[in-house]
Design an enzyme around this catalytic site. Sequence first.
Site, PDB file in Angstrom:
ATOM      1  N   PHE A   1       0.871  -0.962   0.026  1.00 45.81           N
ATOM      2  CA  PHE A   1       0.055  -0.121   0.007  1.00 45.81           C
ATOM      3  C   PHE A   1       0.936   1.025   0.151  1.00 45.81           C
ATOM      4  O   PHE A   1       1.920   1.305   0.871  1.00 45.81           O
ATOM      5  CB  PHE A   1      -0.849   0.056   1.263  1.00 45.81           C
ATOM      6  CG  PHE A   1      -1.881  -1.092   1.484  1.00 45.81           C
ATOM      7  CD1 PHE A   1      -3.205  -0.838   0.854  1.00 45.81           C
ATOM      8  CD2 PHE A   1      -1.496  -2.121   2.228  1.00 45.81           C
ATOM      9  CE1 PHE A   1      -3.934  -2.058   0.754  1.00 45.81           C
ATOM     10  CE2 PHE A   1      -2.342  -3.265   2.294  1.00 45.81           C
ATOM     11  CZ  PHE A   1      -3.759  -3.043   1.771  1.00 45.81           C
ATOM     12  N   ASP A   2       0.493   2.235  -0.692  1.00 45.52           N
ATOM     13  CA  ASP A   2       0.720   3.598  -0.466  1.00 45.52           C
ATOM     14  C   ASP A   2       0.338   4.013   0.759  1.00 45.52           C
ATOM     15  O   ASP A   2      -1.142   3.552   0.974  1.00 45.52           O
ATOM     16  CB  ASP A   2       0.285   4.564  -1.695  1.00 45.52           C
ATOM     17  CG  ASP A   2       0.763   6.145  -1.091  1.00 45.52           C
ATOM     18  OD1 ASP A   2       1.734   6.450  -0.893  1.00 45.52           O
ATOM     19  OD2 ASP A   2      -0.415   6.904  -1.339  1.00 45.52           O
ATOM     20  N   LYS A   3       0.602   4.975   1.718  1.00 49.93           N
ATOM     21  CA  LYS A   3      -0.036   5.479   2.785  1.00 49.93           C
ATOM     22  C   LYS A   3      -0.862   6.581   2.327  1.00 49.93           C
ATOM     23  O   LYS A   3      -2.212   6.358   2.524  1.00 49.93           O
ATOM     24  CB  LYS A   3       0.946   5.786   4.017  1.00 49.93           C
ATOM     25  CG  LYS A   3       0.275   6.393   5.163  1.00 49.93           C
ATOM     26  CD  LYS A   3       1.371   6.728   6.293  1.00 49.93           C
ATOM     27  CE  LYS A   3       1.672   7.981   5.878  1.00 49.93           C
ATOM     28  NZ  LYS A   3       0.508   9.199   6.166  1.00 49.93           N
ATOM     29  N   THR A   4      -0.363   7.732   2.184  1.00 56.57           N
ATOM     30  CA  THR A   4      -1.391   8.875   2.144  1.00 56.57           C
ATOM     31  C   THR A   4      -2.232   8.746   0.943  1.00 56.57           C
ATOM     32  O   THR A   4      -1.939   8.792  -0.226  1.00 56.57           O
ATOM     33  CB  THR A   4      -0.457  10.071   1.757  1.00 56.57           C
ATOM     34  OG1 THR A   4       0.628  10.110   3.047  1.00 56.57           O
ATOM     35  CG2 THR A   4      -1.378  11.634   1.888  1.00 56.57           C
TER      36      THR A   4
END
Length: 670
Positions: free
Chosen positions: A342-345
């Site tokens: 996953f990317d976070k933001t």
Amino acid sequence: MGAQAHSRDLSRPGGRRRASGEADTSARARIVHLLPGAQPVLCVVLLVGGRVVEHAMPGTALGLYVLAYLAGGTGSAIVAWGALRERRIDVNVLMLLAATGAAYLGSWIEGAVLLVLFSTSNALEFYVMGRTRRAIRSLMTLRPAEALVRREGREEIVAADTLRIDDVVIVGPAERLAADGLVVRGTSGVDQSPITGESVPVDVGPGSRVFAGTINQRGSLEIRVTRDPEDTTLARIIALVEEAQTAQAPAQRMIDRFGQIYALGVIAAAGLTYVVLTGNGAEASAAFYRAITLLVVASPCAVVISTPATVLSAIANAAHHGVLFKGGAHLESLARVHTVVFDKTGTLTVGRPAVTDVIAFDGDPTGLIATAAALEQRSEHALADAIVDACRARSVSPREPDTFEAVTGRGIRGTVAGTVVRVGSETFLRHEGISIPDDGLPILASLRNEAKTPILIGDTQLRGIIAVADTVRPGAAEAVAALRALGIERLVVLSGDHQQAVDAVTKQLGLDEGRGDLLPEDKVRADEALEASGPATMVGDGVNDAPALAAATVGIAMGAAGTDAATETADIVLMGDNLGRLPYAIGLSRQARRVIAQNLVFAFCVVGVLVTIVLVTGLRLAFGVVGHEGSTVVVVLNGLRLLGYDSPPAGSRHRVPFLRSIRPAAARRP
């Protein structure tokens, strides 16, 4: 039921592709849809007529049998001729050879029965596959044909295709939106389920982005068009799904290559059977009959159709749940994934700051946030809106400050209700002569450990602390739990945010690993390292994550409605912001893989059993046809089950009803 015909286009006999703008309601389209069903019916009528008059009028009976052959075999003959011209042999060729051989032996009835069942199987398959394609083509009906536009001070109804950028479209209650745009006047709720798959209407007002094909709920809206009709989000969805329909899955490509070799092998085996039987003293007619029967039962119809029937059903189902697969290859690849990155933001988190904690030392948190919001409403700092929004969420409107001054990079000061107030960092308040009490220091340390940004508020002394952070997306925890339940072995976060913030999200969601402070090229290298241990999928916002999306086995763009970079880069597009679509997509891909495996095993087993019976004891041609065509219908219907696949996304209240997403638009106002 030709293998190559199916791999081209099932929407028309003979493989001719339907133009994307051609209306299903045209007269020619209606005739085309009636033909497959009419062929076996006419063939049966002629066959029964020939059987009735066979003894009394042999000549007439023969004529009726010939007509029955023409009725049942013309469609297959057209497809077979096209295949032969391209130096290919498909199952239509095999069936016609068998029917012709039966006629040569005088077994007109059995040959006609073969064509009846073969054309019936074709018709069932045509309608079943047509249902899958119509489920996707129904997207084209979502946008209304006309729109009410204000131009040069006048309101007029125009064709939706003629809308231009900067036109102002007026949309009444219960009407569908005709264009992508921004709301310039009015407030309402908009049902975005046809585009994003979200079941709950979204509240919109001036400045909100809206999409063509969505449904206005209660209020009137005026929308400024921001995209040309051919470039709307709905148009790009249709283009993506049409592209996915034409792209073959790896299993389908393998079967198509195998089919040519197999078909030649079947013809050779039939010829060898005839030679061996006649060489051992069998009558030529009996040997020829058995060879023809072998030709029928060994044909790979069910094998060939097993994959496209399943893949197209899965793609259609996904499209109506707000998930776009760019082809069957990505559907198959996603089923093999056991690591999700996953990317976070903007992916695991909302992507914008929000107030998480309000600590008022005088016991009045509402008063504290109202005081801070009075100054922050004048500020241009990135965190100011979060505080103002939190104040209004408490049903409090921030008052206007008497004075206001921004200290760049440190904080703000001003007079609120006659009191000088400072709002900003710990350093700023200390510089303003406001000390931090001993009981406030542990609170600040705890907030920073949780990757939250503390904002201090004071007058002559510290009055309280407001913590602001990018919060975890609603439903993210449920989505993670659903992924674990699916057997996903590793969940990883790769982010450009600082490590402390990444660690906080990783801990909160119970992920396996979190890496922060990464540039886009660092994400690519990290993803490649994870890929070394097995296929992985990368989930990001499709813009700054584009390199990592491209590098992963499967790139998934989330919340991509209206985002060009997302739809261009990713292999799979989640149109809405609901992370619960991810476990749904993985579950669907795995179910599709299981159905394909079931179909292939069943198809090969039926062929094996029928071939064995033909070679060992012999089999009536009619019984062989029933077994062969029956297996084809079974695998098609089994694949069609995926149209009803419904694994409710984590965090979603309920599924999006299929009929709701294709409901006709309300009548336009005069």
